[in-house]
Design an enzyme around this catalytic site. Structure first.
Site, short mmCIF file in Angstrom:
data_model
loop_
_atom_site.label_atom_id
_atom_site.label_comp_id
_atom_site.label_asym_id
_atom_site.label_seq_id
_atom_site.Cartn_x
_atom_site.Cartn_y
_atom_site.Cartn_z
N GLY A 75 0.81 -1.21 0.00
CA GLY A 75 0.00 0.00 0.00
C GLY A 75 0.85 1.26 0.00
O GLY A 75 2.08 1.21 0.07
N ARG A 111 -4.23 -11.30 -2.06
CA ARG A 111 -4.31 -10.74 -3.41
C ARG A 111 -3.03 -10.00 -3.82
O ARG A 111 -2.80 -9.77 -5.00
CB ARG A 111 -5.51 -9.81 -3.53
CG ARG A 111 -5.43 -8.53 -2.72
CD ARG A 111 -6.64 -7.63 -2.99
NE ARG A 111 -6.57 -6.39 -2.23
CZ ARG A 111 -7.02 -6.25 -1.00
NH1 ARG A 111 -7.58 -7.28 -0.38
NH2 ARG A 111 -6.94 -5.09 -0.38
N SER A 112 -2.21 -9.61 -2.84
CA SER A 112 -0.96 -8.91 -3.16
C SER A 112 0.26 -9.81 -3.09
O SER A 112 1.36 -9.39 -3.47
CB SER A 112 -0.76 -7.73 -2.20
OG SER A 112 -1.80 -6.77 -2.34
N ARG A 171 -5.09 2.58 19.31
CA ARG A 171 -4.64 3.91 19.71
C ARG A 171 -5.15 4.35 21.07
O ARG A 171 -4.44 5.02 21.82
CB ARG A 171 -5.05 4.95 18.66
CG ARG A 171 -4.26 4.86 17.37
CD ARG A 171 -4.80 5.83 16.34
NE ARG A 171 -4.12 5.68 15.06
CZ ARG A 171 -4.60 6.15 13.91
NH1 ARG A 171 -5.76 6.80 13.89
NH2 ARG A 171 -3.93 5.97 12.79
N CYS A 218 -3.06 10.73 10.87
CA CYS A 218 -2.17 11.63 10.12
C CYS A 218 -2.45 13.11 10.40
O CYS A 218 -1.52 13.89 10.63
CB CYS A 218 -2.28 11.33 8.63
SG CYS A 218 -3.96 11.24 7.98
N SER A 259 -4.85 11.15 -1.13
CA SER A 259 -3.97 10.02 -0.82
C SER A 259 -4.15 9.55 0.61
O SER A 259 -3.70 8.45 0.97
CB SER A 259 -2.50 10.38 -1.07
OG SER A 259 -2.14 11.58 -0.42
N GLY A 260 -4.83 10.35 1.44
CA GLY A 260 -5.18 9.89 2.77
C GLY A 260 -6.11 8.70 2.74
O GLY A 260 -6.23 7.97 3.72
N ARG A 303 -12.37 16.53 2.75
CA ARG A 303 -11.54 15.95 1.69
C ARG A 303 -11.48 16.95 0.54
O ARG A 303 -12.52 17.46 0.09
CB ARG A 303 -12.15 14.64 1.20
CG ARG A 303 -11.27 13.90 0.20
CD ARG A 303 -10.08 13.26 0.86
NE ARG A 303 -10.46 12.15 1.73
CZ ARG A 303 -9.65 11.55 2.58
NH1 ARG A 303 -8.40 11.98 2.72
NH2 ARG A 303 -10.06 10.55 3.34
N HIS A 356 -1.61 17.09 3.83
CA HIS A 356 -2.79 17.65 4.49
C HIS A 356 -2.50 19.07 5.00
O HIS A 356 -1.37 19.40 5.35
CB HIS A 356 -3.17 16.80 5.70
CG HIS A 356 -3.76 15.46 5.36
ND1 HIS A 356 -4.10 15.08 4.08
CD2 HIS A 356 -4.07 14.40 6.17
CE1 HIS A 356 -4.59 13.85 4.11
NE2 HIS A 356 -4.58 13.42 5.36
N GLN A 358 1.17 13.82 4.78
CA GLN A 358 0.50 12.84 5.65
C GLN A 358 0.96 11.41 5.38
O GLN A 358 0.77 10.54 6.23
CB GLN A 358 -1.02 12.97 5.52
CG GLN A 358 -1.70 12.11 4.48
CD GLN A 358 -1.44 12.56 3.05
OE1 GLN A 358 -0.85 13.62 2.80
NE2 GLN A 358 -1.90 11.78 2.09
#
Length: 335
Positions: A13, A40-41, A100, A129, A159-160, A235, A242, A316
């Protein structure tokens, strides 16, 4: 220097690939490297320091012999594999939000609360981020006087949302330029030439999960349990980096010049100056690097004594994710 065996969970990713880039840039002492992802990767080839590695499908046995696991995968994968990582004796630096807010898991921005790393029991969380970028800008002020409340509006790059966000914006712009209709794929409506004032799931209080992270994570990182934050996340059609507009209120008055001097003196943060005659940063100014830049520091007009407003920008994918995770690993493995 002792070599560290490293696994990257979610290596294909955006953040996983950036973690590899940052490990190389910072000359992290990687010994054995294991690249892990979903089925899948699996089988993809990724280069690291001139050598190609094959991505493996992650399972509970993947972490044997690892000293460090950098997590760049979903909450579900982080929760699934965390017990196996801890049993293997590795330190799990996780970029998901799964752990977190757990009391036994440190939430760390090394320039702000590096000492918290020492409290880990195998898992250390990387913050959100936008939270990282915002706190990098305001923590120098909090050292002058504790912050009691903040009002923040985030302007978050596509891209976040991962590679899918980048593909969505590029695809929509290409379609519109070709005279075709933009068909939303990654976002709830068209993102090209548009703004979407909701990121994350809506909660009962009307705020979103993304918006509440600023308060909940900010309290933990800054060690300010009473901190109140009113946040709106938007967004925007920006590829990377960001931006956040922040108004903050401190217990004791802090002047503009004192705030700017503190920001300039703080590691990883700087006042924006000399940018084509501008004194404020933009996403383009701050992409593909690690410094959080700050501009437009000014007195708040509602509370001129204790209020300050500012604008900050940061990448970010790097400081907001990959670089911060590698910095956490460096601090944790330093002992």
């Amino acid at each position: 220097m002792k070599k560290i065996n490293v696994a990257v969970l979610g290596a294909t990713g955006c953040v996983g690939r950036e973690m590899l880039k940052v490990l190389a840039e910072r000359e992290f002492p990687v010994g054995q490297l294991r690249l892990l992802a979903s089925a899948r990767s699996a089988g993809r080839r990724i280069e690291f320091r001139g050598r190609e590695y094959t991505v493996e499908e992650a399972d509970e046995a993947s972490f044997a012999g690892m000293d460090l696991v950098l997590g760049a995968a979903s909450n579900a994968l982080a929760q699934r594999f965390a017990p196996a990582i801890v049993r293997a004796g590795a330190v799990f630096v996780d970029n998901s939000s799964a752990f977190r807010m757990r009391d036994d898991v440190p939430l760390v921005v090394p320039e702000i609360n590096a000492e918290d790393v020492k409290k880990h029991s195998g898992i250390i969380s990387n913050p959100n981020c936008s939270t990282i970028i915002t706190l990098m800008a305001v923590a120098p002020i909090a050292r002058l006087s504790p912050i009691t409340k903040m009002i923040a509006c985030t302007y978050q790059a596509v891209s976040g949302a991962g590679q899918g966000g980048l593909d969505a914006l590029e695809g929509e712009v290409s379609a519109l330029c070709a005279g075709k209709k933009a068909v939303p794929s990654q976002f709830p409506c068209q993102i090209a030439y548009n703004c979407i004032p909701q990121i994350g799931s809506r909660l009962e209080n009307g705020f979103t999960t993304e918006e509440m992270k600023m308060q909940n994570e900010g309290r933990k990182i800054l060690h300010l349990p009473e901190l109140r934050v009113n946040c709106t996340c938007v967004r925007v059609p920006v590829m990377r980096s960001h931006s956040i507009a922040v108004t903050l209120y401190t217990e004791e008055p802090v002047g503009v010049e004192a705030a700017e001097a503190a920001i300039d003196a703080a590691p990883g943060c700087a006042m924006a100056r000399g940018l084509d005659g501008r004194d404020y940063p933009t996403p383009l100014d701050t992409s593909d690097q690690d410094t959080v830049f700050v501009g437009r520091v000014r007195r708040d007009l509602i509370d001129e004594e204790r209020g300050l407003s500012l604008w900050c920008c940061g990448d970010q994918i790097r400081k907001g994710a990959a670089t911060n995770a590698v910095q956490i690993a460096e601090a944790a493995l330093k002992g």
